[in-house]
Scaffold this motif. Structure first.
Motif, PDB file in Angstrom:
ATOM      1  N   SER A  31       0.964   3.223  -7.953  1.00 60.83           N
ATOM      2  CA  SER A  31       1.630   2.431  -6.913  1.00 60.83           C
ATOM      3  C   SER A  31       2.086   3.283  -5.738  1.00 60.83           C
ATOM      4  CB  SER A  31       2.837   1.705  -7.501  1.00 60.83           C
ATOM      5  OG  SER A  31       2.427   0.794  -8.483  1.00 60.83           O
ATOM      6  N   LEU A  32       2.600   4.467  -6.024  1.00 62.12           N
ATOM      7  CA  LEU A  32       3.134   5.311  -4.956  1.00 62.12           C
ATOM      8  C   LEU A  32       2.057   6.007  -4.138  1.00 62.12           C
ATOM      9  CD1 LEU A  32       6.177   7.015  -6.735  1.00 62.12           C
ATOM     10  CD2 LEU A  32       6.241   5.257  -4.950  1.00 62.12           C
ATOM     11  N   ALA A  39      -2.096  -0.052  -6.522  1.00 60.88           N
ATOM     12  CA  ALA A  39      -1.647  -0.684  -5.276  1.00 60.88           C
ATOM     13  C   ALA A  39      -2.820  -1.242  -4.486  1.00 60.88           C
ATOM     14  CB  ALA A  39      -0.823   0.281  -4.453  1.00 60.88           C
ATOM     15  N   SER A  44      -1.164   2.210  -1.037  1.00 57.65           N
ATOM     16  CA  SER A  44       0.084   2.591  -1.678  1.00 57.65           C
ATOM     17  C   SER A  44       1.200   1.715  -1.128  1.00 57.65           C
ATOM     18  CB  SER A  44       0.390   4.068  -1.452  1.00 57.65           C
ATOM     19  OG  SER A  44       0.520   4.345  -0.081  1.00 57.65           O
ATOM     20  N   ILE A  45       2.275   1.658  -1.860  1.00 61.44           N
ATOM     21  CA  ILE A  45       3.423   0.849  -1.443  1.00 61.44           C
ATOM     22  C   ILE A  45       4.164   1.613  -0.348  1.00 61.44           C
ATOM     23  CG2 ILE A  45       5.617  -0.119  -2.200  1.00 61.44           C
ATOM     24  CD1 ILE A  45       4.405  -0.376  -4.996  1.00 61.44           C
ATOM     25  N   VAL A  47       6.954   3.348   1.725  1.00 60.44           N
ATOM     26  CA  VAL A  47       8.194   3.981   1.271  1.00 60.44           C
ATOM     27  C   VAL A  47       9.396   3.085   1.561  1.00 60.44           C
ATOM     28  CG1 VAL A  47       9.721   5.973   1.573  1.00 60.44           C
ATOM     29  CG2 VAL A  47       7.239   6.291   1.591  1.00 60.44           C
ATOM     30  N   THR A  49      10.137   0.161   0.273  1.00 55.11           N
ATOM     31  CA  THR A  49       9.949  -1.276   0.096  1.00 55.11           C
ATOM     32  C   THR A  49      10.649  -1.739  -1.172  1.00 55.11           C
ATOM     33  OG1 THR A  49       7.774  -1.130   1.141  1.00 55.11           O
ATOM     34  CG2 THR A  49       8.224  -3.107  -0.148  1.00 55.11           C
ATOM     35  N   TRP A  50      11.507  -2.754  -1.011  1.00 53.49           N
ATOM     36  CA  TRP A  50      12.243  -3.286  -2.172  1.00 53.49           C
ATOM     37  C   TRP A  50      11.478  -4.426  -2.806  1.00 53.49           C
ATOM     38  CZ3 TRP A  50      15.890  -1.988  -5.412  1.00 53.49           C
ATOM     39  CH2 TRP A  50      16.427  -2.971  -6.250  1.00 53.49           C
ATOM     40  N   TRP A  53       8.649  -0.177  -4.302  1.00 50.54           N
ATOM     41  CA  TRP A  53       8.639   1.276  -4.172  1.00 50.54           C
ATOM     42  C   TRP A  53       9.633   1.905  -5.143  1.00 50.54           C
ATOM     43  CZ3 TRP A  53      11.927   5.280  -2.989  1.00 50.54           C
ATOM     44  CH2 TRP A  53      11.317   6.513  -2.733  1.00 50.54           C
ATOM     45  N   TYR A  54      10.804   1.303  -5.280  1.00 48.64           N
ATOM     46  CA  TYR A  54      11.822   1.834  -6.191  1.00 48.64           C
ATOM     47  C   TYR A  54      11.378   1.715  -7.640  1.00 48.64           C
ATOM     48  CZ  TYR A  54      14.641   2.038  -2.020  1.00 48.64           C
ATOM     49  OH  TYR A  54      15.092   2.338  -0.770  1.00 48.64           O
ATOM     50  N   ALA A  56       8.280   1.766  -8.647  1.00 49.03           N
ATOM     51  CA  ALA A  56       7.243   2.786  -8.833  1.00 49.03           C
ATOM     52  C   ALA A  56       7.855   4.180  -8.965  1.00 49.03           C
ATOM     53  CB  ALA A  56       6.251   2.740  -7.672  1.00 49.03           C
ATOM     54  N   ALA A  57       8.903   4.452  -8.213  1.00 51.26           N
ATOM     55  CA  ALA A  57       9.583   5.750  -8.319  1.00 51.26           C
ATOM     56  C   ALA A  57      10.212   5.905  -9.701  1.00 51.26           C
ATOM     57  CB  ALA A  57      10.634   5.894  -7.229  1.00 51.26           C
TER      58      ALA A  57
END
Length: 151
Positions: A31-32, A39, A44-45, A47, A49-50, A53-54, A56-57
């Protein structure tokens, strides 16, 4: 037979933790960074994005920590919570059962990580390496401070 199974249990749990952690980290990396077909096949998602992104992190970092066995219980708790959130906000509103709403991976990862919260990391974990070092140091200090008994 049961004795052998009991002796192998920490290693089976360690291998289970490593595989689950790597699979979860791969989801995050896909995803990242848009690798591994993630993705939307190569994208990729963006940076920040709610919540994607969180999530995926958490998948990448949490999965890596779980795979390494470093802070396993805390990392597994965060990973489990993120998958519960994903299930109830993304999948469950679509249909009641995971098979109907596409939420099987979220549900399985959620419960798998919750299990690791309670079982710990098993063998082959960095947690065990650090705790053994710490406990060995504590035992050495305790033996130094213990009074000698003449025999």
């Amino acid at each position: 037979m049961q004795t052998h199974l009991r002796q192998a249990q920490p290693y089976a749990l360690g291998l289970f933790r490593i595989v689950i952690g790597l699979l979860f980290a791969c989801h995050g990396a896909a995803s990242l960074f848009g690798i591994l077909g993630g993705a939307m096949n190569g994208g990729s998602i963006p940076v920040g994005t709610w919540p994607g992104w969180y999530a995926a992190a958490i998948q990448l970092v949490g999965g890596t920590l779980v795979a390494l066995g470093l802070g396993t219980r805390v990392a597994a708790l965060v990973c489990s919570g993120s998958m519960a959130y994903a299930y109830f906000t993304v999948h469950q509103p679509e249909a009641l059962f995971p098979l109907q709403n596409g939420g099987e991976p979220s549900a399985v990862f959620c419960w798998t990580f919750l299990l690791l919260v309670f079982t710990g990391s098993g063998a082959l974990a960095l947690d065990g390496l650090f705790s053994r070092t710490g406990s060995a140091r504590d035992k050495d200090r305790a033996s130094e401070q213990a009074p000698s008994v003449a025999v």
